[in-house]
Design an enzyme around this catalytic site. Structure first.
Site, PDB file in Angstrom:
ATOM      1  N   CYS A 106      -0.794  -6.574  31.628  1.00 27.80           N
ATOM      2  CA  CYS A 106      -0.437  -7.990  31.477  1.00 27.80           C
ATOM      3  C   CYS A 106       0.417  -8.518  32.631  1.00 27.80           C
ATOM      4  O   CYS A 106       0.616  -9.730  32.749  1.00 27.80           O
ATOM      5  CB  CYS A 106       0.270  -8.212  30.139  1.00 27.80           C
ATOM      6  SG  CYS A 106      -0.787  -7.786  28.747  1.00 27.80           S
ATOM      7  N   ASN A 164      -3.241 -13.513  23.302  1.00 29.68           N
ATOM      8  CA  ASN A 164      -2.757 -12.793  24.486  1.00 29.68           C
ATOM      9  C   ASN A 164      -3.976 -12.387  25.306  1.00 29.68           C
ATOM     10  O   ASN A 164      -4.746 -11.519  24.892  1.00 29.68           O
ATOM     11  CB  ASN A 164      -1.963 -11.564  24.018  1.00 29.68           C
ATOM     12  CG  ASN A 164      -1.450 -10.715  25.173  1.00 29.68           C
ATOM     13  OD1 ASN A 164      -1.875 -10.874  26.319  1.00 29.68           O
ATOM     14  ND2 ASN A 164      -0.532  -9.807  24.875  1.00 29.68           N
ATOM     15  N   HIS A 202       4.201 -14.706  30.387  1.00 28.35           N
ATOM     16  CA  HIS A 202       3.012 -14.047  29.865  1.00 28.35           C
ATOM     17  C   HIS A 202       2.916 -14.377  28.380  1.00 28.35           C
ATOM     18  O   HIS A 202       3.884 -14.222  27.635  1.00 28.35           O
ATOM     19  CB  HIS A 202       3.119 -12.531  30.082  1.00 28.35           C
ATOM     20  CG  HIS A 202       2.134 -11.770  29.266  1.00 28.35           C
ATOM     21  ND1 HIS A 202       0.795 -12.063  29.266  1.00 28.35           N
ATOM     22  CD2 HIS A 202       2.288 -10.743  28.395  1.00 28.35           C
ATOM     23  CE1 HIS A 202       0.172 -11.254  28.436  1.00 28.35           C
ATOM     24  NE2 HIS A 202       1.057 -10.446  27.892  1.00 28.35           N
TER      25      HIS A 202
END
Ligand code: UT7
Length: 339
Positions: free
Chosen positions: A119, A291, A261
């Site tokens: 990520c 996500n 993020h």
């Protein structure tokens, strides 16, 4: 690792932005019909309302090409000198996916490589592209973050299946002046390999090869120690953000837009509280897409541009945390961009 901002003659300037989500939408209720969860749990614990997922014949390269072509169009350029793809879900374990993406974008022959930092991958790729521009090696870079986590999570494991979604986002970087809008500020990046088990797929690599073993073994799926990841994500993103802000010479209160993020709304809120940046300044996209791993920051940026939350001159802070463990942050003043 951190790079000094002052004294850099050539900066990497954001000149184009694009993103793409696969058409298939999966709402919380659809998941609740399949696994032991509920729309209420997902919304209150994560902030996510829906996510987009790929169809079986849609690999990560397809997402990357769609986002990459939109970024090139936004920049008004047909060509770049190098393509960097951040992904943890490459089309194949070998070779890298970026050369195929470059080929499909009409950029055959250009150097193209993948960056793997889960990520945090987009920030790592951005720093790599900025470094190549700063060194004088190249003039223009296409940086793409693309992931299809629906292809690696266990569809029946409720703590991960509800969190992740698929998508891609991309920026074009060009050589420019450190003082102009869009110039990327100093990068702060870090990693801690002692946390390799925090976010992982155990099988399938050289440590636990799966050749001639059933692909359905449980350790072939993505696994995450959620609560621990939550705490570390908040701590590392706060630290990285503070360092990047200090290097840029900005105070947290001067941040107009905080683009974290997009892991979990509660994480975003905790970071804004700790940095003392008002929550209204958070760019939030996870409610619409979950996500999306390496794609989450450029998707959030494109979302912020489309909603008018990101306007020219706004001081923007980017920060991410991911598997590895890895983390990072950087700053930029928002430029004039076409969509
Ligand atoms: O992208 C890289 C960075 N990623 C992150 O930063 C993710 C960080 N972690 C998280 O966002 C959260 O930890 C999760 C969303 C993954 C999980 O939320 P949580 O609030 O930390 O839940 P938990 O793991 O502490 O579980 C609490 C309870 C458990 O039940 P019991 O043992 O208390 O009875 C879980 O089994 O919630 C249960 N649970 C669920 N219940 C309904 C876990 N997932 C679900 C679910 N639906 N989907």
């Amino acid at each position: 690792m951190s790079t000094p901002h002052t004294g850099r003659v050539r900066a990497a300037v954001v000149a184009g932005l694009g993103s793409w989500l696969p058409p298939r939408v999966v709402g919380n209720d659809e998941l609740a019909g399949r696994i032991d969860t509920s729309d209420e749990w997902i919304r209150t614990r994560t902030g996510i309302r829906r996510r987009h997922v790929v169809d079986p014949a849609m690999p990560t390269s397809r997402l990357a090409v769609e986002a990459g072509s939109r970024a090139l169009e936004s920049a008004g350029v047909p060509d770049v000198d190098v393509v960097i793809l951040a992904t943890a879900t490459p089309d194949r374990r070998c070779p890298a996916t970026a050369p195929l993406v470059a080929h499909r974008l009409g950029l055959t022959g250009r150097p193209a490589f993948d960056v793997s930092a889960v990520c945090t991958g987009f920030l790592y790729a951005l720093a790599t592209g900025a470094g190549m521009i700063g060194s004088g090696a190249v003039e223009r870079v296409l940086v793409i973050g693309a992931d299809a986590f629906s292809t690696i999570v266990d569809p029946l494991e409720r703590s991960t299946a509800v969190v992740f979604g698929d998508g891609a986002g991309a920026v074009v970087l060009r050589a420019g002046d450190p003082e102009e809008p869009g110039a990327l500020g100093p990068f702060v990046l870090g990693s801690d390999g002692s946390l390799a088990d925090l976010i992982t797929i155990r099988a399938g690599g050289s440590e636990h090869p799966t050749v001639e073993q059933p692909a359905s073994r449980p350790d072939s799926y993505f696994a995450m120690r959620g609560q621990e990841t939550f705490a570390l994500a908040v701590a590392r993103m706060e630290e990285a953000s503070r360092s990047a802000l200090a290097k840029a010479g900005w105070k947290p209160g001067q941040v107009d837009r905080l683009v974290c993020h997009q892991a979990n709304l509660r994480i975003l809120q905790a970071i804004s509280r700790r940095l003392d940046v008002p929550q209204e300044r958070l760019v939030v996209h996870l409610d619409l897409a979950g996500n999306t791993a390496a794609a989450s920051i450029p998707l959030a940026l494109d979302h912020g541009l489309s909603t008018g939350e990101l306007t020219p001159g706004a001081r923007v802070l980017l920060t991410a945390f991911g598997g590895g463990a890895t983390w990072g942050a950087t700053t930029l003043t928002w430029p004039e961009l076409k969509r």
